[in-house]
Motif scaffolding. Sequence first.
Motif, PDB file in Angstrom:
ATOM      1  N   SER A 199       0.768  -0.996   0.174  1.00 42.17           N
ATOM      2  CA  SER A 199      -0.031  -0.164   0.086  1.00 42.17           C
ATOM      3  C   SER A 199       1.497   0.850   0.214  1.00 42.17           C
ATOM      4  N   ASP A 200       1.388   2.032  -1.464  1.00 39.55           N
ATOM      5  CA  ASP A 200       1.910   3.300  -1.097  1.00 39.55           C
ATOM      6  C   ASP A 200       3.011   2.891  -0.834  1.00 39.55           C
ATOM      7  N   GLY A 201       3.393   1.595  -1.600  1.00 35.43           N
ATOM      8  CA  GLY A 201       4.819   0.934  -1.670  1.00 35.43           C
ATOM      9  C   GLY A 201       5.148   0.440   0.321  1.00 35.43           C
ATOM     10  N   ILE A 202       4.350   0.272   0.927  1.00 34.05           N
ATOM     11  CA  ILE A 202       4.950  -0.453   2.018  1.00 34.05           C
ATOM     12  C   ILE A 202       4.364  -1.480   2.380  1.00 34.05           C
ATOM     13  N   GLU A 203       5.100  -2.475   2.641  1.00 32.20           N
ATOM     14  CA  GLU A 203       3.926  -4.199   2.442  1.00 32.20           C
ATOM     15  C   GLU A 203       3.209  -3.838   3.654  1.00 32.20           C
ATOM     16  N   VAL A 204       2.185  -4.466   3.688  1.00 37.12           N
ATOM     17  CA  VAL A 204       1.458  -4.659   4.190  1.00 37.12           C
ATOM     18  C   VAL A 204       0.633  -5.864   4.555  1.00 37.12           C
ATOM     19  N   ALA A 205       0.737  -6.621   3.884  1.00 41.93           N
ATOM     20  CA  ALA A 205       0.627  -8.485   3.127  1.00 41.93           C
ATOM     21  C   ALA A 205       1.825  -9.204   2.757  1.00 41.93           C
ATOM     22  N   ARG A 206       2.098 -10.592   3.286  1.00 45.21           N
ATOM     23  CA  ARG A 206       1.796 -11.889   2.004  1.00 45.21           C
ATOM     24  C   ARG A 206       1.543 -12.690   2.434  1.00 45.21           C
ATOM     25  N   VAL A 207       1.501 -13.152   1.224  1.00 41.05           N
ATOM     26  CA  VAL A 207       1.095 -14.656   1.356  1.00 41.05           C
ATOM     27  C   VAL A 207       2.027 -15.554   0.373  1.00 41.05           C
ATOM     28  N   VAL A 208       2.751 -16.710   1.670  1.00 40.44           N
ATOM     29  CA  VAL A 208       3.205 -17.820   0.473  1.00 40.44           C
ATOM     30  C   VAL A 208       2.947 -19.158  -0.088  1.00 40.44           C
ATOM     31  N   ARG A 209       3.175 -19.083  -1.310  1.00 39.44           N
ATOM     32  CA  ARG A 209       2.091 -20.803  -1.487  1.00 39.44           C
ATOM     33  C   ARG A 209       0.769 -20.506  -1.178  1.00 39.44           C
ATOM     34  N   PRO A 210      -0.198 -20.068  -1.623  1.00 38.17           N
ATOM     35  CA  PRO A 210      -1.427 -20.019  -1.368  1.00 38.17           C
ATOM     36  C   PRO A 210      -1.974 -20.605  -2.178  1.00 38.17           C
ATOM     37  N   TRP A 211      -2.957 -22.005  -1.313  1.00 39.45           N
ATOM     38  CA  TRP A 211      -3.667 -22.904  -1.607  1.00 39.45           C
ATOM     39  C   TRP A 211      -5.385 -22.464  -1.738  1.00 39.45           C
ATOM     40  N   SER A 212      -5.462 -22.170  -1.383  1.00 40.19           N
ATOM     41  CA  SER A 212      -7.151 -21.403  -1.787  1.00 40.19           C
ATOM     42  C   SER A 212      -7.448 -19.720  -1.498  1.00 40.19           C
ATOM     43  N   GLU A 213      -8.504 -19.535  -2.321  1.00 41.09           N
ATOM     44  CA  GLU A 213      -8.707 -17.673  -2.289  1.00 41.09           C
ATOM     45  C   GLU A 213      -8.857 -17.229  -1.503  1.00 41.09           C
ATOM     46  N   SER A 214      -9.084 -17.704  -0.032  1.00 46.20           N
ATOM     47  CA  SER A 214      -9.491 -16.621   0.925  1.00 46.20           C
ATOM     48  C   SER A 214      -8.001 -16.496   1.546  1.00 46.20           C
ATOM     49  N   ASP A 215      -6.416 -17.525   1.525  1.00 44.55           N
ATOM     50  CA  ASP A 215      -5.691 -16.971   1.603  1.00 44.55           C
ATOM     51  C   ASP A 215      -5.342 -15.908   0.853  1.00 44.55           C
ATOM     52  N   VAL A 216      -5.590 -15.654  -0.674  1.00 44.60           N
ATOM     53  CA  VAL A 216      -5.436 -14.013  -1.140  1.00 44.60           C
ATOM     54  C   VAL A 216      -6.142 -13.458  -0.617  1.00 44.60           C
ATOM     55  N   THR A 217      -7.744 -13.294  -0.577  1.00 43.20           N
ATOM     56  CA  THR A 217      -8.704 -12.148  -0.160  1.00 43.20           C
ATOM     57  C   THR A 217      -8.791 -12.016   1.428  1.00 43.20           C
ATOM     58  N   ALA A 218      -7.571 -12.287   2.272  1.00 41.21           N
ATOM     59  CA  ALA A 218      -7.542 -12.538   3.404  1.00 41.21           C
ATOM     60  C   ALA A 218      -6.358 -11.187   3.100  1.00 41.21           C
ATOM     61  N   ALA A 219      -5.051 -11.224   2.272  1.00 46.00           N
ATOM     62  CA  ALA A 219      -4.192 -10.475   2.866  1.00 46.00           C
ATOM     63  C   ALA A 219      -5.126  -9.509   1.129  1.00 46.00           C
ATOM     64  N   MET A 220      -5.899  -9.245   0.328  1.00 45.31           N
ATOM     65  CA  MET A 220      -6.341  -8.031  -0.319  1.00 45.31           C
ATOM     66  C   MET A 220      -7.108  -7.672   0.793  1.00 45.31           C
ATOM     67  N   ILE A 221      -7.751  -7.552   1.794  1.00 50.52           N
ATOM     68  CA  ILE A 221      -8.424  -6.738   2.866  1.00 50.52           C
ATOM     69  C   ILE A 221      -7.547  -6.152   3.453  1.00 50.52           C
ATOM     70  N   GLN A 222      -6.315  -6.789   3.755  1.00 46.94           N
ATOM     71  CA  GLN A 222      -5.503  -6.004   5.004  1.00 46.94           C
ATOM     72  C   GLN A 222      -4.602  -4.835   3.899  1.00 46.94           C
ATOM     73  N   VAL A 223      -5.082  -5.221   2.968  1.00 48.22           N
ATOM     74  CA  VAL A 223      -4.259  -3.786   2.193  1.00 48.22           C
ATOM     75  C   VAL A 223      -5.320  -2.972   1.908  1.00 48.22           C
ATOM     76  N   ALA A 224      -6.833  -3.457   1.783  1.00 49.15           N
ATOM     77  CA  ALA A 224      -7.809  -2.188   0.903  1.00 49.15           C
ATOM     78  C   ALA A 224      -7.786  -2.011   2.705  1.00 49.15           C
ATOM     79  N   ASP A 225      -6.882  -2.741   3.727  1.00 47.90           N
ATOM     80  CA  ASP A 225      -8.177  -1.382   4.978  1.00 47.90           C
ATOM     81  C   ASP A 225      -7.200  -0.850   4.825  1.00 47.90           C
ATOM     82  N   ALA A 226      -5.424  -0.955   4.403  1.00 44.96           N
ATOM     83  CA  ALA A 226      -4.477   0.177   4.928  1.00 44.96           C
ATOM     84  C   ALA A 226      -3.737   1.044   4.204  1.00 44.96           C
ATOM     85  N   ALA A 227      -5.072   1.249   2.974  1.00 45.01           N
ATOM     86  CA  ALA A 227      -5.270   2.022   2.175  1.00 45.01           C
ATOM     87  C   ALA A 227      -5.605   3.106   2.436  1.00 45.01           C
TER      88      ALA A 227
END
Length: 108
Positions: A80-108
Amino acid sequence: MAHAYQPETITREQADALPGVTVLQFGTDWCGYCQAAQRVVDPVLDGADGVRRILVEDGRGRPLGRSYRVKLWPTLVFLSDGIEVARVVRPWSESDVTAAMIQVADAA
């Protein structure tokens, strides 16, 4: 594969200066884990409005991946604006990626 990893096109300094939400996705086209993860990553990120996605071909000695301490593929770094907010390593479900998207949206 719908999206192809590209050789590094930006530096860490340029990534740190990116405005808005960016996902740096580190991996390679020949990586089996990367290929398997596309089925859960693409639906979430392809449907996300206003999100910049950069697929970075990673490997030994590649400066961008090393600056983010990437060890396993695929690794998705959510900025978010160049600052790491979340990280997902080897995602195996859409919920892994969605959770990170929620974190970055909350930080934006």
